[in-house]
Design a protein around this motif. Structure first.
Motif, PDB file in Angstrom:
ATOM      1  N   ARG A  42      -7.514 -39.662 -38.726  1.00 46.53           N
ATOM      2  CA  ARG A  42      -7.727 -38.416 -39.485  1.00 46.53           C
ATOM      3  C   ARG A  42      -7.867 -37.225 -38.537  1.00 46.53           C
ATOM      4  O   ARG A  42      -7.330 -36.144 -38.800  1.00 46.53           O
ATOM      5  CB  ARG A  42      -8.953 -38.545 -40.384  1.00 46.53           C
ATOM      6  CG  ARG A  42      -8.754 -39.468 -41.580  1.00 46.53           C
ATOM      7  CD  ARG A  42      -9.962 -39.442 -42.511  1.00 46.53           C
ATOM      8  NE  ARG A  42      -9.803 -40.358 -43.634  1.00 46.53           N
ATOM      9  CZ  ARG A  42      -9.141 -40.082 -44.747  1.00 46.53           C
ATOM     10  NH1 ARG A  42      -8.553 -38.906 -44.885  1.00 46.53           N
ATOM     11  NH2 ARG A  42      -9.051 -40.964 -45.726  1.00 46.53           N
ATOM     12  N   ALA A  43      -8.594 -37.410 -37.440  1.00 50.19           N
ATOM     13  CA  ALA A  43      -8.752 -36.319 -36.473  1.00 50.19           C
ATOM     14  C   ALA A  43      -7.409 -35.963 -35.855  1.00 50.19           C
ATOM     15  O   ALA A  43      -7.080 -34.779 -35.688  1.00 50.19           O
ATOM     16  CB  ALA A  43      -9.758 -36.719 -35.391  1.00 50.19           C
ATOM     17  N   GLY A  44      -6.607 -36.966 -35.495  1.00 52.62           N
ATOM     18  CA  GLY A  44      -5.291 -36.704 -34.934  1.00 52.62           C
ATOM     19  C   GLY A  44      -4.376 -36.009 -35.912  1.00 52.62           C
ATOM     20  O   GLY A  44      -3.603 -35.113 -35.544  1.00 52.62           O
ATOM     21  N   GLY A  45      -4.459 -36.399 -37.176  1.00 54.67           N
ATOM     22  CA  GLY A  45      -3.627 -35.764 -38.185  1.00 54.67           C
ATOM     23  C   GLY A  45      -3.930 -34.292 -38.365  1.00 54.67           C
ATOM     24  O   GLY A  45      -3.049 -33.509 -38.734  1.00 54.67           O
ATOM     25  N   ALA A  46      -5.170 -33.910 -38.103  1.00 58.03           N
ATOM     26  CA  ALA A  46      -5.585 -32.517 -38.284  1.00 58.03           C
ATOM     27  C   ALA A  46      -5.494 -31.689 -37.004  1.00 58.03           C
ATOM     28  O   ALA A  46      -5.750 -30.476 -37.036  1.00 58.03           O
ATOM     29  CB  ALA A  46      -7.026 -32.484 -38.799  1.00 58.03           C
ATOM     30  N   ASP A  47      -5.132 -32.298 -35.892  1.00 53.95           N
ATOM     31  CA  ASP A  47      -5.132 -31.638 -34.589  1.00 53.95           C
ATOM     32  C   ASP A  47      -3.713 -31.181 -34.242  1.00 53.95           C
ATOM     33  O   ASP A  47      -2.809 -31.999 -34.081  1.00 53.95           O
ATOM     34  CB  ASP A  47      -5.649 -32.608 -33.526  1.00 53.95           C
ATOM     35  CG  ASP A  47      -5.833 -31.968 -32.163  1.00 53.95           C
ATOM     36  OD1 ASP A  47      -5.350 -30.842 -31.949  1.00 53.95           O
ATOM     37  OD2 ASP A  47      -6.450 -32.618 -31.295  1.00 53.95           O
ATOM     38  N   ASP A  48      -3.514 -29.876 -34.088  1.00 55.83           N
ATOM     39  CA  ASP A  48      -2.185 -29.352 -33.767  1.00 55.83           C
ATOM     40  C   ASP A  48      -1.677 -29.832 -32.417  1.00 55.83           C
ATOM     41  O   ASP A  48      -0.472 -29.819 -32.161  1.00 55.83           O
ATOM     42  CB  ASP A  48      -2.206 -27.816 -33.782  1.00 55.83           C
ATOM     43  CG  ASP A  48      -2.328 -27.255 -35.184  1.00 55.83           C
ATOM     44  OD1 ASP A  48      -2.056 -27.987 -36.160  1.00 55.83           O
ATOM     45  OD2 ASP A  48      -2.703 -26.066 -35.313  1.00 55.83           O
ATOM     46  N   ALA A  49      -2.584 -30.252 -31.539  1.00 61.60           N
ATOM     47  CA  ALA A  49      -2.171 -30.741 -30.225  1.00 61.60           C
ATOM     48  C   ALA A  49      -1.557 -32.136 -30.294  1.00 61.60           C
ATOM     49  O   ALA A  49      -0.918 -32.583 -29.346  1.00 61.60           O
ATOM     50  CB  ALA A  49      -3.358 -30.751 -29.262  1.00 61.60           C
ATOM     51  N   VAL A  50      -1.764 -32.823 -31.410  1.00 59.34           N
ATOM     52  CA  VAL A  50      -1.245 -34.179 -31.585  1.00 59.34           C
ATOM     53  C   VAL A  50       0.068 -34.115 -32.355  1.00 59.34           C
ATOM     54  O   VAL A  50       0.135 -33.571 -33.457  1.00 59.34           O
ATOM     55  CB  VAL A  50      -2.260 -35.073 -32.334  1.00 59.34           C
ATOM     56  CG1 VAL A  50      -1.650 -36.445 -32.645  1.00 59.34           C
ATOM     57  CG2 VAL A  50      -3.530 -35.226 -31.518  1.00 59.34           C
ATOM     58  N   ARG A  51       1.117 -34.676 -31.773  1.00 60.01           N
ATOM     59  CA  ARG A  51       2.427 -34.718 -32.431  1.00 60.01           C
ATOM     60  C   ARG A  51       2.795 -36.126 -32.881  1.00 60.01           C
ATOM     61  O   ARG A  51       3.645 -36.300 -33.735  1.00 60.01           O
ATOM     62  CB  ARG A  51       3.506 -34.194 -31.476  1.00 60.01           C
ATOM     63  CG  ARG A  51       3.340 -32.713 -31.086  1.00 60.01           C
ATOM     64  CD  ARG A  51       3.695 -31.789 -32.222  1.00 60.01           C
ATOM     65  NE  ARG A  51       3.604 -30.391 -31.868  1.00 60.01           N
ATOM     66  CZ  ARG A  51       4.619 -29.661 -31.368  1.00 60.01           C
ATOM     67  NH1 ARG A  51       5.787 -30.240 -31.130  1.00 60.01           N
ATOM     68  NH2 ARG A  51       4.456 -28.379 -31.093  1.00 60.01           N
ATOM     69  N   CYS A  52       2.177 -37.140 -32.261  1.00 55.73           N
ATOM     70  CA  CYS A  52       2.503 -38.529 -32.571  1.00 55.73           C
ATOM     71  C   CYS A  52       1.279 -39.383 -32.266  1.00 55.73           C
ATOM     72  O   CYS A  52       0.516 -39.077 -31.343  1.00 55.73           O
ATOM     73  CB  CYS A  52       3.713 -38.990 -31.745  1.00 55.73           C
ATOM     74  SG  CYS A  52       4.239 -40.693 -32.044  1.00 55.73           S
ATOM     75  N   ILE A  53       1.079 -40.468 -33.025  1.00 51.89           N
ATOM     76  CA  ILE A  53      -0.049 -41.372 -32.838  1.00 51.89           C
ATOM     77  C   ILE A  53       0.486 -42.772 -32.568  1.00 51.89           C
ATOM     78  O   ILE A  53       1.354 -43.266 -33.288  1.00 51.89           O
ATOM     79  CB  ILE A  53      -0.961 -41.384 -34.084  1.00 51.89           C
ATOM     80  CG1 ILE A  53      -1.547 -39.985 -34.342  1.00 51.89           C
ATOM     81  CG2 ILE A  53      -2.081 -42.412 -33.934  1.00 51.89           C
ATOM     82  CD1 ILE A  53      -2.297 -39.861 -35.649  1.00 51.89           C
ATOM     83  N   VAL A  54      -0.027 -43.417 -31.521  1.00 48.83           N
ATOM     84  CA  VAL A  54       0.332 -44.789 -31.177  1.00 48.83           C
ATOM     85  C   VAL A  54      -0.919 -45.650 -31.300  1.00 48.83           C
ATOM     86  O   VAL A  54      -1.989 -45.284 -30.808  1.00 48.83           O
ATOM     87  CB  VAL A  54       0.888 -44.885 -29.739  1.00 48.83           C
ATOM     88  CG1 VAL A  54       1.102 -46.346 -29.335  1.00 48.83           C
ATOM     89  CG2 VAL A  54       2.193 -44.108 -29.623  1.00 48.83           C
ATOM     90  N   ILE A  55      -0.792 -46.800 -31.962  1.00 48.89           N
ATOM     91  CA  ILE A  55      -1.892 -47.761 -32.074  1.00 48.89           C
ATOM     92  C   ILE A  55      -1.482 -49.043 -31.359  1.00 48.89           C
ATOM     93  O   ILE A  55      -0.411 -49.602 -31.634  1.00 48.89           O
ATOM     94  CB  ILE A  55      -2.230 -48.071 -33.542  1.00 48.89           C
ATOM     95  CG1 ILE A  55      -2.552 -46.790 -34.310  1.00 48.89           C
ATOM     96  CG2 ILE A  55      -3.412 -49.042 -33.619  1.00 48.89           C
ATOM     97  CD1 ILE A  55      -2.783 -47.015 -35.802  1.00 48.89           C
ATOM     98  N   THR A  56      -2.329 -49.520 -30.459  1.00 51.28           N
ATOM     99  CA  THR A  56      -2.048 -50.759 -29.740  1.00 51.28           C
ATOM    100  C   THR A  56      -3.361 -51.482 -29.477  1.00 51.28           C
ATOM    101  O   THR A  56      -4.424 -51.048 -29.942  1.00 51.28           O
ATOM    102  CB  THR A  56      -1.270 -50.475 -28.432  1.00 51.28           C
ATOM    103  OG1 THR A  56      -0.763 -51.700 -27.899  1.00 51.28           O
ATOM    104  CG2 THR A  56      -2.134 -49.761 -27.410  1.00 51.28           C
TER     105      THR A  56
END
Length: 276
Positions: A42-56
């Motif tokens: 949720r934080a990444g989705g709202a952060d303009d600095a984040v363009r893509c999320i990787v989960i590992t």
């Protein structure tokens, strides 16, 4: 980045990496991990600095499924502890898309950023379900998968009965759910469960290339709208989907990213998209 206990997070050149971090338990899923992963997404989705999320996953596993201590607690309580295994997260008012996809992982469909699952090792049960709500999935060829539920006396939970047949077809979904058999990343690719399987040593480099492309070479506004269009289409007629596309296309013409996309192509340079 916020401090977490059972995950790690890092932001590099627009890519937020969320690492499940219980390597001694093959990153077995807990209520706390659920809360922390959702909070980070949720934080990444709202952060303009984040363009893509990787989960590992940390270590040699992605996620071995629900932590057995938690399952034993639920069993001992006769199921009374089941909901308690999911601590509450402070959530914004749900969007219409999130309302259409309630439950533990629907927020991933509603997240405006592309989410990639990098499945580096064993992936079972609720860990497998987590990956189904990512937008793209890449796996180590040798990674072992299983639905696991039927061998624990459980059922197809958390939306997998709806999602899995849409990815691999009904016959394959019933096979994987009924038998709980183990299969590897190479078979997952053949089934269409993952976009691509690669030797384990090549997985993260490949995921990094895809993530960087999404972070730097495409419009984040375009990606967010496309993601929403696809997920909304599950409940739309063709005509309704087309009407949304027509309206969104017209709106795109007035954006910075449309102008930048055309200009960067004509000028033969890298784009500088803003998402505006």
């Amino acid at each position: 980045m916020a401090a977490y206990r059972e995950i790690l997070t890092g932001l590099d050149t627009g890519v937020l990496t969320i690492t499940l971090n219980r390597p001694e338990r093959l990153n077995a899923w807990t209520g706390l991990m659920q809360t922390e992963v959702e909070t980070a997404i949720r934080a990444g989705g709202a952060d303009d600095a984040v363009r893509c999320i990787v989960i590992t996953g940390a270590g040699r596993g992605f996620c071995a499924g629900a932590d057995m201590n938690g399952l034993q607690s639920i069993q001992a309580s006769g199921g009374e502890n089941y909901q308690a295994s999911r601590p509450e997260v402070e959530r914004p008012a749900p969007s219409p898309l999130e309302q259409a996809f309630p439950g533990r992982f629907g927020h991933m469909f509603a997240c405006p950023k592309p989410i990639i699952a990098a499945i580096n090792g064993p992936c079972a049960g609720i860990g497998l379900i987590l990956t189904l709500f990512a937008d793209l999935r890449y796996a180590a060829s040798e990674a072992k998968f299983t639905t696991a539920f039927s061998q624990r006396g459980l059922i197809a939970e958390h939306g997998i009965a709806w999602q899995l047949p849409r990815l691999v077809g009904e016959a394959n979904a019933l096979d994987l759910l009924f038998t709980a058999r183990k299969f590897d990343g190479a078979e997952a690719e053949r089934l269409g469960l993952v976009n691509k399987a690669l030797p384990g040593g090549e997985l993260m480099a490949h995921v990094g290339e895809v993530a960087q492309h999404l972070a730097t070479q495409v419009s984040p506004r375009s990606v967010a709208i496309m993601k929403r269009q696809i997920r909304e289409s599950y409940f739309q007629s063709y005509g309704d989907s087309l009407a949304v596309a027509d309206a969104e296309m017209e709106a795109s013409f007035a954006t910075h990213d449309f102008k930048e996309g055309v200009a960067s192509f004509v000028e033969r340079r890298a784009p500088a998209f803003t998402g505006k």
